[in-house]
Motif scaffolding. Structure first.
Motif, PDB file in Angstrom:
ATOM      1  N   TYR A 130       0.864  -1.183   0.000  1.00 56.64           N
ATOM      2  CA  TYR A 130       0.000   0.000   0.000  1.00 56.64           C
ATOM      3  C   TYR A 130       0.900   1.233   0.000  1.00 56.64           C
ATOM      4  N   GLY A 131       0.795   2.045  -1.034  1.00 56.95           N
ATOM      5  CA  GLY A 131       1.454   3.351  -1.073  1.00 56.95           C
ATOM      6  C   GLY A 131       0.501   4.329  -0.418  1.00 56.95           C
ATOM      7  N   ASN A 132       0.519   4.375   0.914  1.00 56.34           N
ATOM      8  CA  ASN A 132      -0.447   5.151   1.679  1.00 56.34           C
ATOM      9  C   ASN A 132      -0.176   6.652   1.570  1.00 56.34           C
ATOM     10  N   LYS A 133      -1.202   7.430   1.835  1.00 56.75           N
ATOM     11  CA  LYS A 133      -1.153   8.907   1.824  1.00 56.75           C
ATOM     12  C   LYS A 133      -0.965   9.443   0.407  1.00 56.75           C
ATOM     13  N   HIS A 134      -1.456   8.714  -0.573  1.00 61.75           N
ATOM     14  CA  HIS A 134      -1.266   9.131  -1.967  1.00 61.75           C
ATOM     15  C   HIS A 134      -2.038  10.394  -2.314  1.00 61.75           C
ATOM     16  N   ASP A 135      -2.953  10.803  -1.444  1.00 64.03           N
ATOM     17  CA  ASP A 135      -3.757  11.998  -1.689  1.00 64.03           C
ATOM     18  C   ASP A 135      -2.990  13.295  -1.430  1.00 64.03           C
ATOM     19  N   VAL A 136      -1.825  13.193  -0.803  1.00 62.11           N
ATOM     20  CA  VAL A 136      -1.016  14.374  -0.483  1.00 62.11           C
ATOM     21  C   VAL A 136      -0.261  14.812  -1.742  1.00 62.11           C
ATOM     22  N   PRO A 137      -0.305  16.103  -2.069  1.00 64.18           N
ATOM     23  CA  PRO A 137       0.429  16.575  -3.257  1.00 64.18           C
ATOM     24  C   PRO A 137       1.913  16.203  -3.180  1.00 64.18           C
ATOM     25  N   GLY A 138       2.436  15.727  -4.301  1.00 65.15           N
ATOM     26  CA  GLY A 138       3.843  15.341  -4.382  1.00 65.15           C
ATOM     27  C   GLY A 138       4.123  13.910  -3.958  1.00 65.15           C
ATOM     28  N   ALA A 139       3.080  13.168  -3.609  1.00 63.09           N
ATOM     29  CA  ALA A 139       3.262  11.774  -3.190  1.00 63.09           C
ATOM     30  C   ALA A 139       3.765  10.937  -4.362  1.00 63.09           C
ATOM     31  N   MET A 140       4.533   9.913  -4.033  1.00 58.64           N
ATOM     32  CA  MET A 140       5.030   9.000  -5.061  1.00 58.64           C
ATOM     33  C   MET A 140       3.875   8.175  -5.621  1.00 58.64           C
ATOM     34  N   SER A 141       3.934   7.894  -6.893  1.00 58.78           N
ATOM     35  CA  SER A 141       2.919   7.044  -7.530  1.00 58.78           C
ATOM     36  C   SER A 141       3.212   5.584  -7.204  1.00 58.78           C
ATOM     37  N   ALA A 142       2.261   4.720  -7.499  1.00 56.01           N
ATOM     38  CA  ALA A 142       2.447   3.285  -7.268  1.00 56.01           C
ATOM     39  C   ALA A 142       3.638   2.759  -8.068  1.00 56.01           C
ATOM     40  N   SER A 143       3.786   3.196  -9.314  1.00 56.13           N
ATOM     41  CA  SER A 143       4.905   2.706 -10.128  1.00 56.13           C
ATOM     42  C   SER A 143       6.249   3.233  -9.601  1.00 56.13           C
ATOM     43  N   GLU A 144       6.277   4.452  -9.088  1.00 52.94           N
ATOM     44  CA  GLU A 144       7.516   4.982  -8.520  1.00 52.94           C
ATOM     45  C   GLU A 144       7.901   4.207  -7.256  1.00 52.94           C
ATOM     46  N   ILE A 145       6.915   3.882  -6.419  1.00 50.27           N
ATOM     47  CA  ILE A 145       7.178   3.089  -5.216  1.00 50.27           C
ATOM     48  C   ILE A 145       7.696   1.712  -5.602  1.00 50.27           C
ATOM     49  N   THR A 146       7.078   1.092  -6.594  1.00 48.07           N
ATOM     50  CA  THR A 146       7.517  -0.217  -7.074  1.00 48.07           C
ATOM     51  C   THR A 146       8.976  -0.164  -7.506  1.00 48.07           C
ATOM     52  N   ASN A 147       9.338   0.876  -8.250  1.00 52.95           N
ATOM     53  CA  ASN A 147      10.720   1.020  -8.723  1.00 52.95           C
ATOM     54  C   ASN A 147      11.681   1.290  -7.578  1.00 52.95           C
ATOM     55  N   LYS A 148      11.312   2.175  -6.663  1.00 52.29           N
ATOM     56  CA  LYS A 148      12.212   2.525  -5.551  1.00 52.29           C
ATOM     57  C   LYS A 148      12.382   1.365  -4.568  1.00 52.29           C
ATOM     58  N   LEU A 149      11.362   0.533  -4.410  1.00 54.90           N
ATOM     59  CA  LEU A 149      11.494  -0.660  -3.568  1.00 54.90           C
ATOM     60  C   LEU A 149      12.210  -1.777  -4.304  1.00 54.90           C
ATOM     61  N   ASP A 150      12.367  -1.618  -5.628  1.00 59.97           N
ATOM     62  CA  ASP A 150      13.020  -2.602  -6.491  1.00 59.97           C
ATOM     63  C   ASP A 150      12.370  -3.976  -6.330  1.00 59.97           C
ATOM     64  N   LEU A 151      11.040  -3.996  -6.433  1.00 58.43           N
ATOM     65  CA  LEU A 151      10.303  -5.241  -6.224  1.00 58.43           C
ATOM     66  C   LEU A 151      10.683  -6.316  -7.234  1.00 58.43           C
ATOM     67  N   ALA A 152      11.085  -5.915  -8.424  1.00 63.22           N
ATOM     68  CA  ALA A 152      11.490  -6.908  -9.424  1.00 63.22           C
ATOM     69  C   ALA A 152      12.699  -7.715  -8.957  1.00 63.22           C
ATOM     70  N   SER A 153      13.558  -7.117  -8.133  1.00 67.20           N
ATOM     71  CA  SER A 153      14.751  -7.832  -7.664  1.00 67.20           C
ATOM     72  C   SER A 153      14.419  -8.922  -6.652  1.00 67.20           C
ATOM     73  N   LEU A 154      13.201  -8.908  -6.114  1.00 66.07           N
ATOM     74  CA  LEU A 154      12.832  -9.946  -5.148  1.00 66.07           C
ATOM     75  C   LEU A 154      12.900 -11.331  -5.779  1.00 66.07           C
ATOM     76  N   ARG A 155      12.669 -11.400  -7.067  1.00 63.12           N
ATOM     77  CA  ARG A 155      12.721 -12.691  -7.740  1.00 63.12           C
ATOM     78  C   ARG A 155      14.135 -13.266  -7.743  1.00 63.12           C
ATOM     79  N   LYS A 156      15.142 -12.412  -7.693  1.00 63.54           N
ATOM     80  CA  LYS A 156      16.527 -12.873  -7.628  1.00 63.54           C
ATOM     81  C   LYS A 156      16.818 -13.575  -6.309  1.00 63.54           C
ATOM     82  N   LYS A 157      16.006 -13.305  -5.296  1.00 65.88           N
ATOM     83  CA  LYS A 157      16.200 -13.924  -3.982  1.00 65.88           C
ATOM     84  C   LYS A 157      15.365 -15.203  -3.868  1.00 65.88           C
TER      85      LYS A 157
END
Length: 190
Positions: A130-157
């Motif tokens: 959950y990318g919470n508080k998305h209603d606040v101006p300047g909040a990160m989008s879901a895709s930006e959070i996904t990229n910054k958390l590097d969720l794709a790299s979880l598959r390497k583990k």
């Protein structure tokens, strides 16, 4: 006669609760999300969760046992986390989408949790972010959070679970049900 025939089959129709573990850094809105899902109301206090809290929530055709693990004491309680995550049907990481300064800490925390629970959580468990508080101006989008958390790299583990990032707002409830719908659909045995 109905009572006699009904008793042997009563166990087949009992609804079981699915354990969902809600975790994340302190101040991300975990308690607010849980309260909104449970009551439909906005949480009015700002007290941090110490330890963990468990709530049973009826959602559509499911009963969910949501275990919120407090963010303040995360490192002190870390050896116990395997027990919280044991038999989890779904994992929910809550990220404050306005806190760009702590997104790297959230990433490290997620990786630390995954390393700790590896082998003790079923392969069918999906991760909802959950990318919470998305209603606040300047909040990160879901895709930006996904990229910054590097969720794709979880598959390497060897973490072959499904994951999804959902923008949300615990105050209005925006995105909370969409996230749970995804979790129920993708958590394998839920």
């Amino acid at each position: 006669m109905g009572m006699t025939l009904g008793k042997p089959f009563s166990g087949f129709f009992q609804e079981t609760e699915q354990r969902i573990v809600l975790f994340g850094l302190d101040g991300t809105g975990k308690s607010s999300i849980m309260h909104k899902l449970k009551t439909g109301e906005t949480l009015t206090t700002n007290m941090p969760t110490i330890g963990f809290e468990v709530e049973s929530i009826k959602y559509k055709d499911s009963t969910l046992s949501i275990w919120e693990v407090g963010g303040q004491q995360r490192y002190k309680m870390f050896p116990l986390w395997k027990h919280y995550f044991h038999q989890a049907a779904g994992l929910v990481l809550v990220v404050d989408s306005t806190d760009r300064n702590r997104i790297e800490e959230a990433k490290n925390f997620l990786n630390m949790v995954i390393d700790e629970i590896q082998g003790s959580v079923p392969d069918s468990v999906a991760i909802l972010v959950y990318g919470n508080k998305h209603d606040v101006p300047g909040a990160m989008s879901a895709s930006e959070i996904t990229n910054k958390l590097d969720l794709a790299s979880l598959r390497k583990k060897n973490w072959q679970r499904n994951w999804h990032t959902q923008s949300s707002c615990a105050l209005s409830g925006d995105g909370l049900h969409e996230g749970l719908d995804w979790l129920l659909q993708n958590a394998g045995r839920m």
